[in-house]
Design a protein around this motif. Structure first.
Motif, PDB file in Angstrom:
ATOM      1  N   ARG A   1       3.940  22.075   9.524  1.00 44.48           N
ATOM      2  CA  ARG A   1       5.052  21.953  10.469  1.00 44.48           C
ATOM      3  C   ARG A   1       6.359  21.630   9.761  1.00 44.48           C
ATOM      4  O   ARG A   1       7.401  22.132  10.117  1.00 44.48           O
ATOM      5  N   ASN A   2       6.282  20.780   8.730  1.00 48.71           N
ATOM      6  CA  ASN A   2       7.494  20.336   8.040  1.00 48.71           C
ATOM      7  C   ASN A   2       7.197  20.246   6.542  1.00 48.71           C
ATOM      8  O   ASN A   2       6.792  19.188   6.051  1.00 48.71           O
ATOM      9  N   PRO A   3       7.367  21.347   5.768  1.00 50.66           N
ATOM     10  CA  PRO A   3       7.042  21.319   4.333  1.00 50.66           C
ATOM     11  C   PRO A   3       7.887  20.326   3.546  1.00 50.66           C
ATOM     12  O   PRO A   3       7.464  19.832   2.517  1.00 50.66           O
ATOM     13  N   ALA A   4       9.075  19.989   4.026  1.00 47.95           N
ATOM     14  CA  ALA A   4       9.931  19.047   3.303  1.00 47.95           C
ATOM     15  C   ALA A   4       9.363  17.628   3.328  1.00 47.95           C
ATOM     16  O   ALA A   4       9.701  16.810   2.468  1.00 47.95           O
ATOM     17  N   SER A   5       8.477  17.329   4.292  1.00 48.08           N
ATOM     18  CA  SER A   5       7.922  15.977   4.359  1.00 48.08           C
ATOM     19  C   SER A   5       7.043  15.687   3.148  1.00 48.08           C
ATOM     20  O   SER A   5       7.015  14.562   2.654  1.00 48.08           O
ATOM     21  N   LEU A   6       6.329  16.694   2.637  1.00 48.45           N
ATOM     22  CA  LEU A   6       5.500  16.490   1.452  1.00 48.45           C
ATOM     23  C   LEU A   6       6.369  16.233   0.233  1.00 48.45           C
ATOM     24  O   LEU A   6       6.081  15.344  -0.565  1.00 48.45           O
ATOM     25  N   ASP A   7       7.451  16.989   0.089  1.00 50.64           N
ATOM     26  CA  ASP A   7       8.359  16.777  -1.042  1.00 50.64           C
ATOM     27  C   ASP A   7       8.952  15.376  -1.008  1.00 50.64           C
ATOM     28  O   ASP A   7       9.023  14.695  -2.026  1.00 50.64           O
ATOM     29  N   ALA A   8       9.383  14.930   0.174  1.00 42.90           N
ATOM     30  CA  ALA A   8       9.973  13.600   0.302  1.00 42.90           C
ATOM     31  C   ALA A   8       8.949  12.519  -0.013  1.00 42.90           C
ATOM     32  O   ALA A   8       9.253  11.534  -0.691  1.00 42.90           O
TER      33      ALA A   8
ATOM     34  N   VAL B   1       6.151  14.053  -9.110  1.00 43.42           N
ATOM     35  CA  VAL B   1       7.107  15.134  -9.284  1.00 43.42           C
ATOM     36  C   VAL B   1       6.895  16.135  -8.152  1.00 43.42           C
ATOM     37  O   VAL B   1       5.785  16.607  -7.917  1.00 43.42           O
ATOM     38  N   ALA B   2       7.960  16.445  -7.455  1.00 43.32           N
ATOM     39  CA  ALA B   2       7.870  17.407  -6.364  1.00 43.32           C
ATOM     40  C   ALA B   2       7.808  18.814  -6.937  1.00 43.32           C
ATOM     41  O   ALA B   2       8.356  19.074  -8.004  1.00 43.32           O
ATOM     42  N   PRO B   3       7.141  19.729  -6.248  1.00 48.65           N
ATOM     43  CA  PRO B   3       7.077  21.097  -6.752  1.00 48.65           C
ATOM     44  C   PRO B   3       8.465  21.725  -6.800  1.00 48.65           C
ATOM     45  O   PRO B   3       9.281  21.488  -5.917  1.00 48.65           O
ATOM     46  N   SER B   4       8.714  22.484  -7.839  1.00 47.84           N
ATOM     47  CA  SER B   4      10.012  23.137  -7.967  1.00 47.84           C
ATOM     48  C   SER B   4       9.800  24.633  -8.021  1.00 47.84           C
ATOM     49  O   SER B   4       8.721  25.109  -8.353  1.00 47.84           O
ATOM     50  N   GLY B   5      10.822  25.370  -7.722  1.00 45.16           N
ATOM     51  CA  GLY B   5      10.729  26.820  -7.768  1.00 45.16           C
ATOM     52  C   GLY B   5      10.352  27.391  -6.424  1.00 45.16           C
ATOM     53  O   GLY B   5      10.159  26.672  -5.444  1.00 45.16           O
TER      54      GLY B   5
ATOM     55  N   ARG C   1       8.305  12.398  -3.814  1.00 49.82           N
ATOM     56  CA  ARG C   1       9.417  11.743  -4.514  1.00 49.82           C
ATOM     57  C   ARG C   1       9.394  10.237  -4.277  1.00 49.82           C
ATOM     58  O   ARG C   1       9.668   9.457  -5.184  1.00 49.82           O
ATOM     59  N   ALA C   2       9.052   9.807  -3.056  1.00 49.18           N
ATOM     60  CA  ALA C   2       9.030   8.378  -2.737  1.00 49.18           C
ATOM     61  C   ALA C   2       7.936   7.655  -3.519  1.00 49.18           C
ATOM     62  O   ALA C   2       8.098   6.500  -3.899  1.00 49.18           O
TER      63      ALA C   2
ATOM     64  N   ALA D   1       0.841  -1.190   0.000  1.00 44.54           N
ATOM     65  CA  ALA D   1       0.000   0.000   0.000  1.00 44.54           C
ATOM     66  C   ALA D   1       0.880   1.246   0.000  1.00 44.54           C
ATOM     67  O   ALA D   1       1.938   1.252   0.630  1.00 44.54           O
ATOM     68  N   PRO D   2       0.485   2.301  -0.716  1.00 43.51           N
ATOM     69  CA  PRO D   2       1.301   3.524  -0.694  1.00 43.51           C
ATOM     70  C   PRO D   2       1.254   4.173   0.678  1.00 43.51           C
ATOM     71  O   PRO D   2       0.316   3.964   1.456  1.00 43.51           O
ATOM     72  N   GLN D   3       2.275   4.938   0.975  1.00 44.99           N
ATOM     73  CA  GLN D   3       2.319   5.630   2.257  1.00 44.99           C
ATOM     74  C   GLN D   3       1.177   6.645   2.315  1.00 44.99           C
ATOM     75  O   GLN D   3       0.833   7.258   1.299  1.00 44.99           O
ATOM     76  N   PRO D   4       0.563   6.824   3.484  1.00 50.61           N
ATOM     77  CA  PRO D   4      -0.533   7.790   3.569  1.00 50.61           C
ATOM     78  C   PRO D   4      -0.002   9.209   3.377  1.00 50.61           C
ATOM     79  O   PRO D   4       1.126   9.524   3.761  1.00 50.61           O
ATOM     80  N   LEU D   5      -0.808  10.059   2.758  1.00 51.64           N
ATOM     81  CA  LEU D   5      -0.424  11.451   2.557  1.00 51.64           C
ATOM     82  C   LEU D   5      -0.430  12.181   3.893  1.00 51.64           C
ATOM     83  O   LEU D   5      -1.284  11.914   4.745  1.00 51.64           O
TER      84      LEU D   5
END
Length: 180
Positions: free
Chosen positions: A80-87, A95-99, A90-91, A68-72
């Motif tokens: 709290r941690n915007p980098a967690s969405l990007d990671a 495509v992660a947002p750029s710019g 990518r996993a 099963a995919p990881q839950p969003l």
């Protein structure tokens, strides 16, 4: 001479598809149905009344289903941690947002500015406007005449959007009817 011509004509006809295909497409045995479906698959053999041997399906070893995919993450987790969405994106192969990212208190505009004049709120667009050609020759061929009137589009919130002939766009609130 006739035999040579007949032989060369028949050889030229069978040259593209092969002699067996040519004969089976053009001639049938007496009592045979030329329109019968062709095939030798298991279903065709059963349809003709022949016995067809079939093997049972065998189960495959191991788990064939993907995990099963990881839950969003929730919006609270992302704030709290915007980098967690990007990671996470990518996993999962997205495509992660750029710019540059818009700050929390930011707003998006297209170059418009809001003004209040005599109690009437209006929004003017300060961008380049619409790319309007100097003369519309296609419409003139069909009898259309150029107009200097503005186009007024009523909005659902009680305001109106006004598009002037030069391409400028503005929004007027409170039912103001002054059109320039």
């Amino acid at each position: 001479m006739k035999r040579v011509i007949l032989m060369s004509a028949s050889l030229s006809l069978v040259g593209c598809s092969g002699f067996g295909k040519f004969v089976s497409d053009t001639a049938t045995l007496p009592g045979a149905n030329p329109n019968a479906p062709q095939g030798g698959s298991e279903n065709m053999l059963r349809a003709r009344g022949y016995a067809a041997a079939s093997s049972k399906l065998q189960s495959e070893p191991g788990n064939i289903w993907p995990d099963a995919p990881q839950p969003l993450p929730t919006l609270e987790d992302v704030s709290r941690n915007p980098a967690s969405l990007d990671a996470l994106l990518r996993a999962n192969g997205a495509v992660a947002p750029s710019g540059p990212q818009m700050p929390d208190d930011g707003s998006m505009t297209l170059g418009e500015s809001t003004k209040i004049h005599n109690g009437v709120q209006s929004t003017d667009f300060n961008g380049p406007g619409l790319n309007v050609p100097s003369q519309d020759t296609t419409a003139a061929r069909f009898g259309a005449q150029p107009s200097n009137a503005s186009i007024v589009i009523p909005n659902g919130d009680g305001s109106s959007t006004i598009i002037a002939p030069d391409g400028s766009v503005r929004t007027v609130r409170n039912g103001a009817t002054s059109v320039h």
